[in-house]
Design a protein around this motif. Structure first.
Motif, mmCIF file in Angstrom:
data_model
loop_
_atom_site.group_PDB
_atom_site.id
_atom_site.type_symbol
_atom_site.label_atom_id
_atom_site.label_comp_id
_atom_site.label_asym_id
_atom_site.label_seq_id
_atom_site.Cartn_x
_atom_site.Cartn_y
_atom_site.Cartn_z
ATOM 1 N N LEU A 1 76.855 -17.598 70.684
ATOM 2 C CA LEU A 1 75.904 -17.410 72.134
ATOM 3 C C LEU A 1 75.512 -15.738 72.217
ATOM 4 O O LEU A 1 74.473 -15.879 72.818
ATOM 5 C CB LEU A 1 76.920 -17.794 73.000
ATOM 6 N N ARG A 2 76.274 -15.023 71.522
ATOM 7 C CA ARG A 2 75.790 -13.613 71.717
ATOM 8 C C ARG A 2 74.460 -13.248 70.631
ATOM 9 O O ARG A 2 73.577 -12.733 70.993
ATOM 10 C CB ARG A 2 76.724 -12.392 71.134
ATOM 11 N N ASN A 3 74.436 -14.234 69.417
ATOM 12 C CA ASN A 3 73.656 -13.664 68.354
ATOM 13 C C ASN A 3 72.602 -14.475 68.545
ATOM 14 O O ASN A 3 71.509 -14.284 67.546
ATOM 15 C CB ASN A 3 74.312 -13.980 66.925
ATOM 16 N N LEU B 1 63.156 -9.609 75.992
ATOM 17 C CA LEU B 1 64.060 -10.151 76.108
ATOM 18 C C LEU B 1 65.118 -10.209 74.974
ATOM 19 O O LEU B 1 66.490 -9.908 75.265
ATOM 20 C CB LEU B 1 64.287 -11.549 76.873
ATOM 21 N N ALA B 2 64.608 -10.598 73.894
ATOM 22 C CA ALA B 2 65.417 -10.440 72.673
ATOM 23 C C ALA B 2 65.979 -9.128 72.273
ATOM 24 O O ALA B 2 67.062 -8.806 72.066
ATOM 25 C CB ALA B 2 64.610 -11.259 71.649
ATOM 26 N N ALA B 3 65.130 -8.070 72.742
ATOM 27 C CA ALA B 3 65.551 -6.819 72.208
ATOM 28 C C ALA B 3 66.616 -6.327 73.322
ATOM 29 O O ALA B 3 67.389 -5.656 72.954
ATOM 30 C CB ALA B 3 64.291 -5.914 72.515
ATOM 31 N N MET B 4 66.509 -6.764 74.472
ATOM 32 C CA MET B 4 67.312 -6.453 75.574
ATOM 33 C C MET B 4 68.868 -7.010 75.310
ATOM 34 O O MET B 4 69.685 -6.229 75.475
ATOM 35 C CB MET B 4 67.113 -6.879 76.843
ATOM 36 N N LYS B 5 68.552 -8.190 74.764
ATOM 37 C CA LYS B 5 69.900 -8.872 74.558
ATOM 38 C C LYS B 5 70.671 -8.214 73.259
ATOM 39 O O LYS B 5 71.853 -8.234 73.399
ATOM 40 C CB LYS B 5 69.692 -10.391 74.128
ATOM 41 N N ASN C 1 74.171 -6.419 73.284
ATOM 42 C CA ASN C 1 75.328 -6.718 72.031
ATOM 43 C C ASN C 1 75.894 -5.552 71.440
ATOM 44 O O ASN C 1 77.302 -5.420 71.280
ATOM 45 C CB ASN C 1 74.782 -7.409 70.857
ATOM 46 N N VAL C 2 74.959 -4.490 71.302
ATOM 47 C CA VAL C 2 75.565 -3.061 70.732
ATOM 48 C C VAL C 2 76.347 -2.502 71.551
ATOM 49 O O VAL C 2 77.541 -1.814 71.535
ATOM 50 C CB VAL C 2 74.341 -2.349 70.235
ATOM 51 N N HIS C 3 75.953 -2.434 73.045
ATOM 52 C CA HIS C 3 76.501 -1.582 73.994
ATOM 53 C C HIS C 3 77.781 -2.072 74.852
ATOM 54 O O HIS C 3 78.565 -1.469 75.270
ATOM 55 C CB HIS C 3 75.362 -0.897 74.921
#
Length: 265
Positions: free
Chosen positions: A98-100, A212-216, A220-222
């Motif tokens: 779901l995160r990836n 949106l993909a870059a934001m997600k 995930n990193v932060h």
């Protein structure tokens, strides 16, 4: 012809993934898990899909882990421990997926949103709840620890003090309680739920997908960088908990319907 345990539909660039086992309140067992992963992979690889909706059939999102599957080979502690290990690994696999999947995922929540079901919802990007939704970290009621990233996710979203209260006491929360904790984005009437979720999905589908993909990916990193390690810890803890007398007593009470893990609607 029997209905698929997970229904997958695409319309207007929106993929809708439906848990389709309403008799169990969409309990999260291995067949459901496997088919959800297949559906998420389809949505991820389809360039026409820009947004994903995750929902449950029959007026419930999910009652959590499938206790009947846990006990399908009897109450031998070693057997249950092995069975539960595989189920917890599976729930964690869905949380990571779901995160990836770098597309916005909306959890449409109504009825039972319990245990692993609640935690999978917390892994999504947006959560819209009907006013009839009931949320609970039910694990303590049968001597287990949260899976699907529960403690990690709650700690990230509401902080350690409230997360501790939610998982150690296992109290049921109403949708408005979840809203006060900022654990859902919006609460609407059951009659308005479909339209509200569709409106959000449509809005997201019209925004720049690569942004949106870059934001997600950044979130995930932060905010979710420790999720994988947390899931590994859950597997080890749950494997141990499955051999305890507390768990055997808890699931025996469930079987006898003396103390259900999730009290229905």
């Amino acid at each position: 012809m029997s209905q698929p345990i997970v229904d997958y539909q695409v319309n207007n660039h929106i993929a809708t993934i439906t848990f389709n086992d309403p008799k169990s309140l969409n309990a999260f067992g291995t067949p459901l898990k496997n088919n959800v992963l297949i559906a998420l992979d389809k949505a991820a690889s389809d360039d026409q899909v820009r947004v994903i909706i995750l929902q449950g059939a029959g007026g419930d999102f999910s009652s959590g882990g499938d206790i009947k599957e846990m006990l399908s080979e009897g109450l031998d502690k070693d057997v249950i421990s092995t069975k539960l290990r595989g189920m917890v690994e599976g729930a964690g696999e869905v949380s990571l997926k779901l995160r990836n999947v770098h597309k916005p995922i909306i959890a449409k929540l109504e009825g039972a949103v319990a245990g692993a079901g609640m935690n999978l919802a917390l892994t999504c990007d947006f959560r819209i709840a009907a006013d009839n939704a009931k949320f609970v970290q039910a694990f303590v009621n049968i001597g287990l620890v949260p899976d699907a990233g529960g403690i990690y996710l709650l700690n990230q979203l509401v902080g350690t003090a409230k997360a501790t209260e939610l998982v150690m006491l296992g109290d049921k929360l109403k949708a408005e309680d979840m809203a006060r904790l900022n654990l859902v984005n919006n609460v609407v009437s059951a009659d308005e739920l479909d339209a509200t979720v569709q409106a959000l999905a449509l809005r997201l589908s019209q925004l720049p997908g690569k942004a949106l993909a870059a934001m997600k990916e950044s979130f995930n990193v932060h905010a979710f960088a420790g999720l994988s390690d947390a899931l590994d810890m859950e597997v080890e803890q749950q494997t141990i908990m499955a051999k305890t007398d507390d768990f055997i007593e808890g699931v025996s009470a469930f079987i006898e319907k003396r103390k259900p893990v999730y009290q229905g609607k």
